[in-house]
Design an enzyme around this catalytic site. Structure first.
Site, PDB file in Angstrom:
ATOM      1  N   VAL A  50       0.907  -1.120   0.035  1.00 56.29           N
ATOM      2  CA  VAL A  50      -0.020  -0.045  -0.022  1.00 56.29           C
ATOM      3  C   VAL A  50       0.770   1.167   0.027  1.00 56.29           C
ATOM      4  O   VAL A  50       0.654   2.407  -0.689  1.00 56.29           O
ATOM      5  CB  VAL A  50      -1.076  -0.099   1.213  1.00 56.29           C
ATOM      6  CG1 VAL A  50      -1.576   1.347   1.396  1.00 56.29           C
ATOM      7  CG2 VAL A  50      -1.883  -1.305   1.226  1.00 56.29           C
ATOM      8  N   CYS A  51       1.902   1.258   0.955  1.00 59.30           N
ATOM      9  CA  CYS A  51       2.735   2.350   1.081  1.00 59.30           C
ATOM     10  C   CYS A  51       3.168   3.027  -0.256  1.00 59.30           C
ATOM     11  O   CYS A  51       3.439   4.240  -0.643  1.00 59.30           O
ATOM     12  CB  CYS A  51       3.978   2.062   2.047  1.00 59.30           C
ATOM     13  SG  CYS A  51       3.551   1.592   3.200  1.00 59.30           S
TER      14      CYS A  51
END
Length: 176
Positions: A50-51
């Site tokens: 996700v980052c």
């Protein structure tokens, strides 16, 4: 957790500012950005899923933040060497246009109160900090849900009007 009206903590950290190992590292402090608004956002870990979507999302808007005299800063508890390796090995991150802070000792994350109790890594916390280093807005997501950089920019625009802004207000609309 620190919140609106609190002073953003002083820090002295190493930032990674490029994917070039010869010029990537820079020591920065809160005072490095004196007189500017700041958007500081934390992600849990490098080399995750996700980052990078969030880093790319903020990066795509970096020019718009800069046009508002706002310094964008990303941060995690990874070392500056891990930040550099991730920038070098993830095509979407190589040209990220803003500094990535290495909070490896977790001092800034702890001072802000944003460490996940179970995982020991930062929650997806975002702080809008004014030119006097006072926190004006905080958004926090759990570890699994990415945030919306366009919403952070919208809130920054509203805060910088110093006016009353109604629900869903957008830059250029009338204030109250």
């Amino acid at each position: 957790m620190l919140t609106v009206g609190d002073r953003f903590p002083d820090f002295a950290l190493t930032a990674v500012t490029s994917a070039d190992k010869d010029t990537a590292f820079e020591d920065v402090t809160l005072a490095t950005y004196d007189g500017k608004w700041k958007v500081v956002f934390f992600w849990p870990k490098d080399f995750t899923f996700v980052c990078p979507t969030e880093i790319v999302g903020f990066g795509e808007l970096e020019r718009e933040f800069a046009d508002r005299d706002t310094q964008l800063l990303g941060a995690s508890v990874d070392s500056e060497f891990v930040h550099l390796a991730w920038r070098q090995h993830h095509a979407d991150l190589t040209t990220s246009p803003f500094p990535w802070l290495s909070d490896i000792k977790r001092e800034l994350s702890e001072a802000l109160g944003i460490l996940d109790k179970g995982a020991g890594v930062p929650l997806r916390a975002t702080f809008i900090v004014d030119q006097d280093n006072i926190i004006q807005w905080v958004g926090v997501n759990g570890l699994n849900v990415g945030r919306n950089p366009k919403e952070v920019l919208r809130v920054l625009d509203a805060l910088q009007t110093d006016e009353l802004c109604p629900c869903n207000w957008e830059k250029g609309q009338a204030t109250l």
